[in-house]
Motif scaffolding. Structure first.
Motif, PDB file in Angstrom:
ATOM      1  N   GLY A 288      -7.923   4.033   2.672  1.00  0.00           N
ATOM      2  CA  GLY A 288      -6.862   4.797   2.021  1.00  0.00           C
ATOM      3  C   GLY A 288      -6.675   6.160   2.658  1.00  0.00           C
ATOM      4  O   GLY A 288      -6.918   6.340   3.846  1.00  0.00           O
ATOM      5  N   VAL A 289      -6.267   7.123   1.828  1.00  0.00           N
ATOM      6  CA  VAL A 289      -6.024   8.464   2.348  1.00  0.00           C
ATOM      7  C   VAL A 289      -6.617   9.484   1.371  1.00  0.00           C
ATOM      8  O   VAL A 289      -6.522   9.293   0.162  1.00  0.00           O
ATOM      9  CB  VAL A 289      -4.513   8.690   2.607  1.00  0.00           C
ATOM     10  N   LEU A 290      -7.238  10.506   1.874  1.00  0.00           N
ATOM     11  CA  LEU A 290      -7.885  11.542   1.066  1.00  0.00           C
ATOM     12  C   LEU A 290      -8.849  10.909   0.058  1.00  0.00           C
ATOM     13  O   LEU A 290      -8.928  11.316  -1.099  1.00  0.00           O
ATOM     14  CB  LEU A 290      -6.830  12.389   0.333  1.00  0.00           C
ATOM     15  N   GLY A 291      -9.519   9.855   0.486  1.00  0.00           N
ATOM     16  CA  GLY A 291     -10.514   9.202  -0.359  1.00  0.00           C
ATOM     17  C   GLY A 291      -9.960   8.304  -1.447  1.00  0.00           C
ATOM     18  O   GLY A 291     -10.714   7.824  -2.302  1.00  0.00           O
ATOM     19  N   GLN A 292      -8.661   8.075  -1.437  1.00  0.00           N
ATOM     20  CA  GLN A 292      -8.063   7.215  -2.468  1.00  0.00           C
ATOM     21  C   GLN A 292      -7.166   6.165  -1.827  1.00  0.00           C
ATOM     22  O   GLN A 292      -6.563   6.426  -0.794  1.00  0.00           O
ATOM     23  CB  GLN A 292      -7.147   8.038  -3.370  1.00  0.00           C
ATOM     24  N   PRO A 293      -7.032   5.006  -2.505  1.00  0.00           N
ATOM     25  CA  PRO A 293      -6.057   4.040  -1.986  1.00  0.00           C
ATOM     26  C   PRO A 293      -4.635   4.491  -2.320  1.00  0.00           C
ATOM     27  O   PRO A 293      -4.441   5.302  -3.222  1.00  0.00           O
ATOM     28  CB  PRO A 293      -6.392   2.753  -2.742  1.00  0.00           C
ATOM     29  N   ILE A 294      -3.673   3.965  -1.602  1.00  0.00           N
ATOM     30  CA  ILE A 294      -2.270   4.167  -1.968  1.00  0.00           C
ATOM     31  C   ILE A 294      -1.932   3.105  -3.010  1.00  0.00           C
ATOM     32  O   ILE A 294      -2.267   1.932  -2.827  1.00  0.00           O
ATOM     33  CB  ILE A 294      -1.339   3.984  -0.740  1.00  0.00           C
ATOM     34  N   ARG A 295      -1.310   3.522  -4.090  1.00  0.00           N
ATOM     35  CA  ARG A 295      -0.848   2.549  -5.098  1.00  0.00           C
ATOM     36  C   ARG A 295       0.671   2.493  -5.007  1.00  0.00           C
ATOM     37  O   ARG A 295       1.368   3.424  -5.401  1.00  0.00           O
ATOM     38  CB  ARG A 295      -1.294   2.988  -6.495  1.00  0.00           C
ATOM     39  N   LEU A 296       1.164   1.394  -4.434  1.00  0.00           N
ATOM     40  CA  LEU A 296       2.605   1.266  -4.197  1.00  0.00           C
ATOM     41  C   LEU A 296       3.286   0.652  -5.415  1.00  0.00           C
ATOM     42  O   LEU A 296       2.863  -0.386  -5.912  1.00  0.00           O
ATOM     43  CB  LEU A 296       2.844   0.390  -2.961  1.00  0.00           C
ATOM     44  N   ILE A 297       4.334   1.317  -5.887  1.00  0.00           N
ATOM     45  CA  ILE A 297       5.116   0.781  -7.013  1.00  0.00           C
ATOM     46  C   ILE A 297       6.515   0.495  -6.474  1.00  0.00           C
ATOM     47  O   ILE A 297       7.205   1.404  -6.020  1.00  0.00           O
ATOM     48  CB  ILE A 297       5.168   1.786  -8.174  1.00  0.00           C
ATOM     49  N   THR A 298       6.889  -0.785  -6.495  1.00  0.00           N
ATOM     50  CA  THR A 298       8.161  -1.185  -5.892  1.00  0.00           C
ATOM     51  C   THR A 298       9.177  -1.561  -6.953  1.00  0.00           C
ATOM     52  O   THR A 298       8.853  -2.282  -7.892  1.00  0.00           O
ATOM     53  CB  THR A 298       7.931  -2.376  -4.944  1.00  0.00           C
ATOM     54  N   LYS A 299      10.389  -1.068  -6.798  1.00  0.00           N
ATOM     55  CA  LYS A 299      11.467  -1.443  -7.719  1.00  0.00           C
ATOM     56  C   LYS A 299      12.636  -2.052  -6.946  1.00  0.00           C
ATOM     57  O   LYS A 299      13.025  -1.563  -5.891  1.00  0.00           O
ATOM     58  CB  LYS A 299      11.963  -0.221  -8.490  1.00  0.00           C
ATOM     59  N   ASP A 300      13.176  -3.123  -7.518  1.00  0.00           N
ATOM     60  CA  ASP A 300      14.289  -3.857  -6.908  1.00  0.00           C
ATOM     61  C   ASP A 300      15.612  -3.343  -7.481  1.00  0.00           C
ATOM     62  O   ASP A 300      15.797  -3.353  -8.692  1.00  0.00           O
ATOM     63  CB  ASP A 300      14.107  -5.343  -7.248  1.00  0.00           C
ATOM     64  N   ASN A 301      16.513  -2.914  -6.602  1.00  0.00           N
ATOM     65  CA  ASN A 301      17.828  -2.464  -7.095  1.00  0.00           C
ATOM     66  C   ASN A 301      18.875  -3.573  -7.029  1.00  0.00           C
ATOM     67  O   ASN A 301      20.059  -3.334  -7.256  1.00  0.00           O
ATOM     68  CB  ASN A 301      18.296  -1.224  -6.317  1.00  0.00           C
ATOM     69  N   GLN A 302      18.449  -4.762  -6.691  1.00  0.00           N
ATOM     70  CA  GLN A 302      19.315  -5.947  -6.656  1.00  0.00           C
ATOM     71  C   GLN A 302      20.564  -5.776  -5.773  1.00  0.00           C
ATOM     72  O   GLN A 302      21.569  -6.435  -5.982  1.00  0.00           O
ATOM     73  CB  GLN A 302      19.768  -6.320  -8.070  1.00  0.00           C
ATOM     74  N   SER A 303      20.499  -4.862  -4.832  1.00  0.00           N
ATOM     75  CA  SER A 303      21.635  -4.547  -3.938  1.00  0.00           C
ATOM     76  C   SER A 303      22.843  -4.003  -4.709  1.00  0.00           C
ATOM     77  O   SER A 303      23.951  -3.978  -4.168  1.00  0.00           O
ATOM     78  CB  SER A 303      22.117  -5.778  -3.137  1.00  0.00           C
ATOM     79  N   LYS A 304      22.644  -3.600  -5.964  1.00  0.00           N
ATOM     80  CA  LYS A 304      23.793  -3.200  -6.800  1.00  0.00           C
ATOM     81  C   LYS A 304      23.940  -1.694  -6.899  1.00  0.00           C
ATOM     82  O   LYS A 304      22.962  -0.986  -7.142  1.00  0.00           O
ATOM     83  CB  LYS A 304      23.603  -3.737  -8.223  1.00  0.00           C
ATOM     84  N   PRO A 305      25.182  -1.211  -6.793  1.00  0.00           N
ATOM     85  CA  PRO A 305      25.404   0.222  -6.984  1.00  0.00           C
ATOM     86  C   PRO A 305      24.988   0.614  -8.410  1.00  0.00           C
ATOM     87  O   PRO A 305      25.198  -0.148  -9.346  1.00  0.00           O
ATOM     88  CB  PRO A 305      26.923   0.391  -6.826  1.00  0.00           C
ATOM     89  N   GLY A 306      24.390   1.764  -8.547  1.00  0.00           N
ATOM     90  CA  GLY A 306      23.970   2.227  -9.870  1.00  0.00           C
ATOM     91  C   GLY A 306      22.513   1.917 -10.180  1.00  0.00           C
ATOM     92  O   GLY A 306      21.838   2.680 -10.867  1.00  0.00           O
ATOM     93  N   GLU A 307      22.014   0.800  -9.656  1.00  0.00           N
ATOM     94  CA  GLU A 307      20.635   0.400  -9.967  1.00  0.00           C
ATOM     95  C   GLU A 307      19.599   1.273  -9.258  1.00  0.00           C
ATOM     96  O   GLU A 307      18.484   1.450  -9.738  1.00  0.00           O
ATOM     97  CB  GLU A 307      20.390  -1.066  -9.582  1.00  0.00           C
TER      98      GLU A 307
END
Ligand code: PHE
Length: 375
Positions: A63-82
């Protein structure tokens, strides 16, 4: 009654615990927003694959600085506004310290003001429209910009011997408008003429009126700054109408669907891109190998750019010595000679890198490397 009461208390305790343990999740929260589904799903899926590959490598190396990276992914469904909703959630609820996204310039432009207002650094892996990083000093990218990409395409068209070029632009996309503008400027500066300029809107299916007009203008090449969602349809219809000249596009063509949908119609056409998986640079070859091992196919440009974006962020965190968003922002801004898969990345005062582009030609359904063009 007493029994019910005990149960209710137990439930409350359980819920409290659940929310506590959620808060205690370990790792540095980094947000990713991407079009994992919807119209331009291959854009988001590819970037995510690159980001996930980098994440796996980074975390298994401690990881970095002694910690893992915790990735949080969000899907915008290719839609405007999301995208706005996704980015707000990532910042206010998930408390991410940095953001990675998006591919489409339009969606990066939607996210950027929110990141900027909240003081969270955002790195776009692949948005090439000039305006994206102009939003503010927290907005960065790891790819080149369209004034350069358009110039590369225009010079290439001239090199093919074309003196007359038609341009067919998607007026619903900042990306397409910006790229068309820089192509025209350079093509004319190099002594060429633009003839038969036409437009459409993303999602359209019938391009016969525009293509008939283009045919009448007799261009020697057609510049098509489209996404892969329309480019192969347009080129197929053009071939049916008897337009035989090559089409040239930009990075927005990069998707396996271009050749799958375009078939014979797109053979011989050209497009500019950020990366070629046919490179014989040992570093790129090693990357292509580890990608193949994990996913079983070949990486496209967005995979490489997603990979570079997360590594560059981690590099900045290391140099900052903290995950504090303001300090990480400053460290990203001072990135110099970062060794990316897509080239060496030094961010200028506008938070953009200056990197080479590649020209690819579609041959037997594959994107084959033609040349690398340095700025
Ligand atoms: N550059 C495109 C945009 O800004 C997105 C893109 C990047 C598409 C790389 C394909 C490959 O909208």
């Amino acid at each position: 009654m007493k029994y019910f009461f005990t149960q209710a208390v137990a439930l409350v305790l359980a819920l409290t615990f659940a929310s506590c343990s959620k808060k205690q999740e370990i790792g540095i929260p980094v947000g990713q927003f991407a079009s994992l589904t919807g119209a331009q799903a291959t854009f988001g899926q590819s970037t995510d694959k690159g980001v996930q590959l980098a994440l796996e490598e980074i975390n298994s190396a401690g990881g970095v600085l002694g910690q893992p990276i915790r990735l949080i992914t969000k899907d915008n469904q290719s839609k405007p506004g999301e995208t706005s909703t996704a980015v707000r959630e990532l910042i206010t609820r998930d408390k991410v310290v940095a953001l990675i996204g998006e591919v489409a310039s339009g969606r990066s432009l939607e996210a950027a003001p929110i990141a900027q207002r909240n003081g969270i650094p955002m790195i776009s892996p692949a948005s090439t429209n000039e305006k994206v990083t102009e939003t503010g000093d927290h907005i960065f990218r790891v790819c080149f910009i369209d004034p350069f990409q358009g110039t590369v395409c225009a010079k290439f068209a001239r090199k093919l011997g074309a003196t007359k070029a038609a341009v067919l632009v998607d007026v619903s996309k900042d990306y397409s408008l910006g790229l068309a503008k820089s192509f025209k400027k350079e093509f004319e500066a190099e002594g060429g003429t633009i003839t038969g300029q036409q437009s459409y809107s993303g999602g359209d299916k019938d391009f016969s009126a525009q293509l008939t007009a283009i045919k009448g203008a007799n261009p020697e090449v057609v510049f098509l700054p489209a996404y892969y969602t329309e480019a192969p349809l347009i080129i197929r219809q053009a071939r049916q109408l008897g337009i035989t000249v090559p089409f040239i596009g930009g990075d927005g063509w990069d998707s396996p669907e271009l050749a799958q949908v375009g078939g014979a119609a797109v053979e011989g056409c050209y497009f500019s891109n950020h990366f070629s998986n046919q490179s014989n640079d040992p570093k790129v070859m090693a990357f292509v190998q580890s990608y193949r091992k994990k996913y079983g196919d070949d990486p496209d440009a967005m995979v490489a750019l997603g990979y570079d974006a997360l590594y560059l962020l981690v590099d900045a965190m290391k140099r900052a010595g903290t995950t504090d968003p303001a300090k990480v922002t400053a460290a990203i801004a001072s990135t110099m000679d970062f060794p990316g898969i897509t080239g060496k990345i030094t961010l200028d005062e506008h938070r953009n890198p200056t990197k080479p582009a590649v020209m690819l030609q579609i041959k037997n359904g594959k994107f084959s490397f033609m040349e690398s063009v340095s700025p």
